[in-house]
Enzyme design. Structure first.
Site, PDB file in Angstrom:
ATOM      1  CG  HIS A  68      -2.163  -0.871   0.930  1.00 40.84           C
ATOM      2  ND1 HIS A  68      -3.388  -0.645   1.499  1.00 40.84           N
ATOM      3  CD2 HIS A  68      -2.330  -1.948   0.119  1.00 40.84           C
ATOM      4  CE1 HIS A  68      -4.251  -1.559   1.069  1.00 40.84           C
ATOM      5  NE2 HIS A  68      -3.634  -2.359   0.237  1.00 40.84           N
ATOM      6  CG  ASP A  69       5.026   3.386   1.388  1.00 42.25           C
ATOM      7  OD1 ASP A  69       4.474   4.509   1.293  1.00 42.25           O
ATOM      8  OD2 ASP A  69       6.259   3.246   1.475  1.00 42.25           O
ATOM      9  CB  VAL A  72      -0.017   5.652  -2.753  1.00 40.38           C
ATOM     10  CG1 VAL A  72      -0.494   7.088  -2.770  1.00 40.38           C
ATOM     11  CG2 VAL A  72      -1.189   4.695  -2.678  1.00 40.38           C
ATOM     12  N   GLY A  74       4.925   5.732  -5.205  1.00 45.81           N
ATOM     13  CA  GLY A  74       6.203   5.060  -4.946  1.00 45.81           C
ATOM     14  C   GLY A  74       6.429   4.728  -3.487  1.00 45.81           C
ATOM     15  CG  ASP A  76       6.424   8.062  -0.844  1.00 40.36           C
ATOM     16  OD1 ASP A  76       5.650   7.257  -0.297  1.00 40.36           O
ATOM     17  OD2 ASP A  76       6.026   9.050  -1.497  1.00 40.36           O
ATOM     18  CG  ASN A  96      -4.659   2.267   3.328  1.00 37.97           C
ATOM     19  OD1 ASN A  96      -4.354   1.121   3.024  1.00 37.97           O
ATOM     20  ND2 ASN A  96      -4.162   3.329   2.714  1.00 37.97           N
ATOM     21  N   PRO A 164      -5.528  -0.854  -5.910  1.00 37.35           N
ATOM     22  CG  PRO A 164      -3.928  -2.321  -6.797  1.00 37.35           C
ATOM     23  CD  PRO A 164      -4.078  -1.085  -5.955  1.00 37.35           C
TER      24      PRO A 164
HETATM   25  C1  HEM Z   1      -3.966  -7.483  -6.624  1.00 40.20           C
HETATM   26  C2  HEM Z   1      -4.557  -6.565  -5.967  1.00 40.20           C
HETATM   27  C3  HEM Z   1      -4.879  -6.683  -4.506  1.00 40.20           C
HETATM   28  C4  HEM Z   1      -6.083  -6.501  -3.949  1.00 40.20           C
HETATM   29  C5  HEM Z   1      -7.340  -6.111  -4.674  1.00 40.20           C
HETATM   30  C6  HEM Z   1      -5.957  -6.732  -2.548  1.00 40.20           C
HETATM   31  C7  HEM Z   1      -6.976  -6.611  -1.641  1.00 40.20           C
HETATM   32  C8  HEM Z   1      -6.893  -6.985  -0.319  1.00 40.20           C
HETATM   33  C9  HEM Z   1      -7.967  -6.928   0.612  1.00 40.20           C
HETATM   34  C10 HEM Z   1      -9.373  -6.425   0.301  1.00 40.20           C
HETATM   35  C11 HEM Z   1      -7.534  -7.412   1.771  1.00 40.20           C
HETATM   36  C12 HEM Z   1      -8.331  -7.576   3.045  1.00 40.20           C
HETATM   37  C13 HEM Z   1      -8.240  -6.318   3.890  1.00 40.20           C
HETATM   38  C14 HEM Z   1      -9.170  -6.311   5.083  1.00 40.20           C
HETATM   39  O1  HEM Z   1     -10.041  -7.146   5.152  1.00 40.20           O
HETATM   40  O2  HEM Z   1      -9.019  -5.433   5.947  1.00 40.20           O
HETATM   41  C15 HEM Z   1      -6.178  -7.766   1.596  1.00 40.20           C
HETATM   42  C16 HEM Z   1      -5.377  -8.294   2.560  1.00 40.20           C
HETATM   43  C17 HEM Z   1      -4.054  -8.546   2.384  1.00 40.20           C
HETATM   44  N1  HEM Z   1      -3.297  -8.242   1.280  1.00 40.20           N
HETATM   45 FE1  HEM Z   1      -3.982  -7.702  -0.486  1.00 40.20          FE
HETATM   46  N2  HEM Z   1      -4.676  -7.061  -2.282  1.00 40.20           N
HETATM   47  C18 HEM Z   1      -3.982  -7.041  -3.451  1.00 40.20           C
HETATM   48  C19 HEM Z   1      -2.633  -7.263  -3.607  1.00 40.20           C
HETATM   49  C20 HEM Z   1      -1.781  -7.500  -2.569  1.00 40.20           C
HETATM   50  C21 HEM Z   1      -0.362  -7.474  -2.666  1.00 40.20           C
HETATM   51  C22 HEM Z   1       0.417  -7.117  -3.915  1.00 40.20           C
HETATM   52  C23 HEM Z   1       0.121  -7.799  -1.433  1.00 40.20           C
HETATM   53  C24 HEM Z   1       1.533  -7.888  -0.984  1.00 40.20           C
HETATM   54  C25 HEM Z   1       2.544  -8.131  -1.750  1.00 40.20           C
HETATM   55  C26 HEM Z   1      -1.010  -8.023  -0.580  1.00 40.20           C
HETATM   56  C27 HEM Z   1      -0.941  -8.445   0.707  1.00 40.20           C
HETATM   57  C28 HEM Z   1      -2.032  -8.631   1.527  1.00 40.20           C
HETATM   58  C29 HEM Z   1      -1.964  -9.261   2.817  1.00 40.20           C
HETATM   59  C30 HEM Z   1      -0.738  -9.886   3.418  1.00 40.20           C
HETATM   60  C31 HEM Z   1      -3.235  -9.190   3.364  1.00 40.20           C
HETATM   61  C32 HEM Z   1      -3.670  -9.633   4.758  1.00 40.20           C
HETATM   62  C33 HEM Z   1      -3.448  -8.477   5.704  1.00 40.20           C
HETATM   63  C34 HEM Z   1      -3.816  -8.674   7.146  1.00 40.20           C
HETATM   64  O3  HEM Z   1      -4.189  -9.773   7.534  1.00 40.20           O
HETATM   65  O4  HEM Z   1      -3.728  -7.700   7.896  1.00 40.20           O
HETATM   66  N3  HEM Z   1      -2.140  -7.798  -1.287  1.00 40.20           N
HETATM   67  N4  HEM Z   1      -5.786  -7.473   0.314  1.00 40.20           N
END
Ligand code: HEM
Length: 549
Positions: A68-69, A72, A74, A76, A96, A164
């Site tokens: 998430h950093d 947006v 880059g 930073d 966020n 995303p």
């Molecule tokens: C492809 C687009 C992506 C979308 C649409 C997306 C969306 C989400 C969403 C909706 C959640 C749940 C947040 C919540 O319920 O509060 C989530 C969790 C998470 N995302 Fe993604 N994500 C994406 C890509 C990534 C990428 C690139 C990474 C890291 C390299 C990542 C790592 C994580 C992790 C580790 C969690 C769990 C966080 C936690 O348990 O606190 N995501 N993501």
């Protein structure tokens, strides 16, 4: 004409500010802290590991912060800035808010790193190292983290709102990744981070009941998985209830995310789409990772490096924050400061116009010659208008009058081209006193003793006031609360010691000088780094001001 000049002014100042704000784009390097903070990675890793003992989800949460950093503006550290008078935080953006977590752990990491190497390691780099440590500690790959990022002084909430989304179509996700230089393989690979961590019902419950307005669940959901999810997230229920992103091994970093997708057990729409969208270019990557964890690990490491390379601030851009939640430099919006910023920008603008004129309008060149020699940073039509203005009768007359008037001065005049009224206004109420002395014919003799130009400290000595013109208001730029406190404290002590031999007024002045943290010229340098809305805001007003003058 006024309209054209306004446009010219606005575009020129925007261009010059943009040029000023461009930092050098040095490369990141694995050895960046090898002499200045050689054990930074070990420090980070140990705090991350410690945090996990009381929060099994933390590895996932910290990994997500890096994503998430970086997405947006880059990598930073902009995500870490708290909301303030001048910052609309990214933390408060929809993706966020009540979702991104782990900020207190980042604070602990930063404190540990600052204790070992104060002022050296950026918050942006801390996020990069933290992500690697988290993935690796959860059973995932290890990689060499490239370092040397610096921290932003601003945040971009609107940018964070465009991260995303789990509701995005595959093609939208592809274009959001491609906008930051990442390809479809990076998309499929980085999504594998959903092998650990949790997601709230609100991010996928549309798939369970009314997918895309069909009134039915998402057909790509495995039926028994659908039932489980429906039980955990009842229709109209609490949208914040947590679910494992990987129902098989929820806290381990492995390739099960991809086998889940093959079994139609992707939790988010954005997950399942990677495989289930017909003709998806990401499908072959998903299948290959489902068959080979080592291929996934290897590619994941590379894609994290790719993501970490998104437009970092390097060289002298940005800053190294001492507290990840706030920029060292902040410009609270108040009248005094706004007046100072306007003055400062207006002077820069005036200098810039002067520079252009003395460079291009040389004695032997005609109007046509100059008009055709358009500086690269200026739009041709605006340049032509500006040159026409230089050659206009009014402008030539003004120059002639100014030259003649300056030649007539027998005693040096200290206020330059400024009117008395303007100077009096600048000096303020206390300055009126000085103004009256200096311009009182009965006290003319005094002016002879005033060197040219009047040094501001000399002025303040005559006035016996605390106002020191041409210096910035105290506290405009604060170097972090701690430092300010230390400086004030030591000032108070020093001043107390000196009370016996000096007058109160002198002590007061000295105290003020000591409290002043940065001089105007230094702040002007810092301002160059502010290619932000704030400065743009001010600079627009400054233009209007310049034009009205
Ligand atoms: C492809 C687009 C992506 C979308 C649409 C997306 C969306 C989400 C969403 C909706 C959640 C749940 C947040 C919540 O319920 O509060 C989530 C969790 C998470 N995302 Fe993604 N994500 C994406 C890509 C990534 C990428 C690139 C990474 C890291 C390299 C990542 C790592 C994580 C992790 C580790 C969690 C769990 C966080 C936690 O348990 O606190 N995501 N993501």
């Amino acid at each position: 004409m006024a309209h054209t000049s306004l446009l010219l002014a606005l575009s020129l100042i925007t261009i010059s500010l943009a040029l000023l704000s461009q930092g050098s784009q040095a490369q990141l390097s694995s050895t960046f802290y090898s002499t200045s903070c050689s054990n930074v990675s070990a420090i980070v890793r140990s705090v991350v590991q410690q945090a996990q003992s009381s929060d099994p989800r933390i590895y996932a949460s910290l990994t997500r912060l890096f994503f998430h950093d970086c997405f947006v503006d880059g990598c930073d550290g902009s995500l870490l800035l708290d909301d303030s008078a001048t910052i609309q935080s990214e933390k408060d953006a929809t993706p966020n808010k009540n979702s991104a977590r782990g900020f207190d752990v980042v604070d602990n990491i930063k404190t540990a790193v600052e204790n070992a190497c104060p002022g050296i390691v950026s918050c942006a780099d801390i996020l990069a190292i933290t992500a690697e440590a988290s993935v690796n500690l959860a059973g995932g790959p290890s990689w060499t983290v490239l370092l040397g990022r610096r921290d932003s002084t601003t945040a971009n909430q609107a940018g964070a709102n465009n991260l995303p989304s789990p509701f995005d179509s595959l093609s939208t996700l592809e274009s959001k990744f491609s906008a930051v230089g990442l390809d479809d393989t990076d998309l499929a690979t980085l999504s594998g981070a959903h092998t650990f961590g949790r997601a709230q019902c609100r991010f996928f419950s549309n798939r369970l009941y009314n997918f895309s307005g069909t009134g039915s669940p998402d057909p790509s959901l495995n039926p028994s998985y659908l039932t489980t999810l429906q039980q955990n997230c009842p229709q109209g229920g609490d949208g914040t209830v947590l679910n494992n992103l990987d129902p098989t091994t929820p806290n381990t970093f492995d390739n099960n995310y991809y086998t889940n997708l093959q079994n139609n057990r992707g939790l988010l729409q954005s997950d399942q789409e990677l495989l289930s969208t017909s003709g998806a270019s990401t499908a072959s990557t998903v299948n290959s990772y489902a068959g080979s964890q080592s291929t996934f690990f290897q590619n994941f490491a590379q894609s994290m490096i790719n993501m970490g390379n998104i437009t970092p601030l390097t060289g002298s851009s940005g800053e190294i924050r001492s507290n990840c939640r706030k920029s060292k430099f902040f410009l609270p919006r108040d009248d005094k400061i706004e007046a100072w910023v306007l003055k400062s920008v207006s002077r820069k603008w005036k200098d810039y116009k002067h520079e252009l004129k003395s460079k291009y309008k040389t004695a032997n060149r005609t109007q046509e010659e100059i008009a055709s020699d358009v500086p690269p940073e200026i739009m041709p039509q605006q340049w032509i208008d500006l040159v026409r203005n230089w050659f206009s009768e009014r402008s030539e007359n003004l120059s002639r009058i100014g030259r003649a008037s300056r030649a007539n001065h027998t005693t040096p005049h200290t206020t330059g081209s400024k009117s008395f009224a303007r100077k009096r206004n600048e000096f303020g109420r206390d300055g009126d006193y000085l103004f009256r002395i200096v311009h009182n014919p009965n006290l003319r003799f005094l002016t002879r003793y005033i060197p040219n130009p009047i040094p501001s400290l000399y002025v303040s000595a005559i006035m016996d006031t605390n106002v020191i013109p041409n210096e910035i208001p105290i506290g405009l730029v604060q170097m972090g609360e701690k430092k300010v406190k230390e400086q004030n404290q030591c000032c108070v002590e020093r001043c107390d010691e000196e009370t016996s031999s000096r007058s109160n007024a002198m002590i007061r002045r000295k105290k003020i000088r000591q409290q002043r943290i940065l001089k105007e010229s230094e702040v002007a340098d810092l301002l160059r780094d502010y290619s932000t809305d704030l400065l743009r805001d001010y600079s627009k007003k400054a233009n209007l001001k310049v034009l009205l003058n």
